[in-house]
Scaffold this active site. Structure first.
Site, short mmCIF file in Angstrom:
data_model
loop_
_atom_site.label_atom_id
_atom_site.label_comp_id
_atom_site.label_asym_id
_atom_site.label_seq_id
_atom_site.Cartn_x
_atom_site.Cartn_y
_atom_site.Cartn_z
N GLN A 11 0.81 -1.21 0.00
CA GLN A 11 0.00 0.00 0.00
C GLN A 11 0.85 1.27 0.00
O GLN A 11 0.69 2.15 -0.85
CB GLN A 11 -0.91 0.01 1.23
CG GLN A 11 -1.95 -1.08 1.27
CD GLN A 11 -2.93 -0.86 2.40
OE1 GLN A 11 -3.81 0.00 2.33
NE2 GLN A 11 -2.77 -1.61 3.48
N THR A 101 4.71 0.61 13.62
CA THR A 101 3.28 0.44 13.83
C THR A 101 2.82 0.79 15.24
O THR A 101 3.61 0.75 16.19
CB THR A 101 2.90 -1.03 13.55
OG1 THR A 101 1.53 -1.27 13.88
CG2 THR A 101 3.75 -1.98 14.39
N TYR A 126 3.41 -10.02 16.05
CA TYR A 126 3.59 -8.93 15.09
C TYR A 126 4.14 -7.69 15.78
O TYR A 126 5.17 -7.13 15.35
CB TYR A 126 2.26 -8.60 14.40
CG TYR A 126 2.31 -7.34 13.57
CD1 TYR A 126 3.09 -7.27 12.42
CD2 TYR A 126 1.58 -6.20 13.94
CE1 TYR A 126 3.16 -6.11 11.67
CE2 TYR A 126 1.63 -5.04 13.18
CZ TYR A 126 2.41 -5.00 12.05
OH TYR A 126 2.48 -3.85 11.31
#
Length: 286
Positions: A11, A101, A126
């Site tokens: 993206q 993130t 993650y």
């Protein structure tokens, strides 16, 4: 200035590719087929042969649930490979812009926007591997800018926006959690911010936060998508996270404080509803 963008088919990489056509510098875009960033020798050779001055690392293992079953692969892409990129830039005196993130948070219960100085408290593989990637960058000694972002979406790839567009167009009702709060980020906006930072001579290194402005739950986000896309026949219903059991405890509140990046680089960040409209317009939906 020679700029390497890894993870270029994702993206963010796709948006950087489009916007770079009007930017200064010579850009090179790679994905796994062109450059295996988990191969240190390959990274060093590619960086040296291309006289790379800057790496923008958009590559990552981002499947949050699958990471629980494949922790070694997640660590390889999100931490080990990041260390190779950082090492290459340290050796050449270059700059690494690394995308991280909001999942580095989650273990602590925050009720105010997360600042860059807050300690990471990931609750899953993650988030842990992304935090380890940050630590690899900082430990390498390279010049680096780490940008944590959240709830990324765009017209490219798989994301929440596309999922909701499909579900609200095909179902009479859809339930979406209202007890996870954060801020959506339009990848095109983040790409523009990165390119603006790269225009700054010797940009200030450090950790920064970037998302669109405003705060919402996933339910609010989904409801706005349905309304703007005209999928009003589908009822968007709020539900609790417990109704969708998961092995990963997602951050209940991960709103990012953008004060530092706005003040340092003079950025003006659009509200998430404005950027959602822009994305839907580019998708010829609005």
């Amino acid at each position: 200035m020679n700029i390497l963008v890894t993870g270029a088919n994702g993206q963010l990489g796709s948006e950087i590719r489009i916007l770079s056509e009007g930017a200064s510098g010579s850009f090179v875009f790679t994905d796994i087929d062109e450059l295996d960033i988990t191969d240190r020798a390959a990274v060093d050779a590619y960086v040296d042969s291309g006289n790379i001055d800057v790496i923008v690392n958009c590559a990552a293992y981002t499947n949050v649930d699958a990471a629980e079953d494949k922790p070694e692969l997640a660590a390889l892409l999100n931490a080990t490979a990041v260390g190779y990129l950082a090492g290459a830039m340290a050796r050449r005196g270059g700059l690494l812009v690394h995308i991280s993130t909001d999942y580095v948070f989650g273990g602590e219960t925050y009720n105010t926007p997360c600042t860059e100085s807050m300690a990471g408290s990931p609750t899953g593989v993650y988030g842990l591997t992304k935090l380890q990637g940050e630590q690899a960058v900082l430990g390498s000694g390279c010049r680096s800018i780490i940008i944590r972002t959240s709830w990324l979406y765009s017209e490219f790839g798989r994301n929440f926006l596309k999922t909701m567009l499909n579900l609200t167009a095909t179902r009479p009702a859809v339930s979406v959690v209202f007890d996870q709060v954060g801020t959506p980020t339009y990848a095109r906006d983040l790409a523009g911010a990165i390119l603006r930072i790269l225009e700054v001579p010797d940009p200030a290194c450090g950790i920064y936060h970037y998302s669109n402005e405003g705060v919402c739950s996933w339910y609010d986000f989904a409801r706005e998508i349905a309304i703007l896309s005209g999928h009003t026949a589908c009822e968007v219903l709020p539900c609790h996270s417990s109704e969708f059991p998961s092995r990963v405890h997602r951050p209940p509140y991960s709103v990012l404080d953008k004060t530092k990046i706005k003040q340092t680089f003079g950025l003006s960040i659009p509200h998430w509803t404005q950027s959602l409209r822009e994305c839907l317009h580019r998708m010829s939906i609005l």
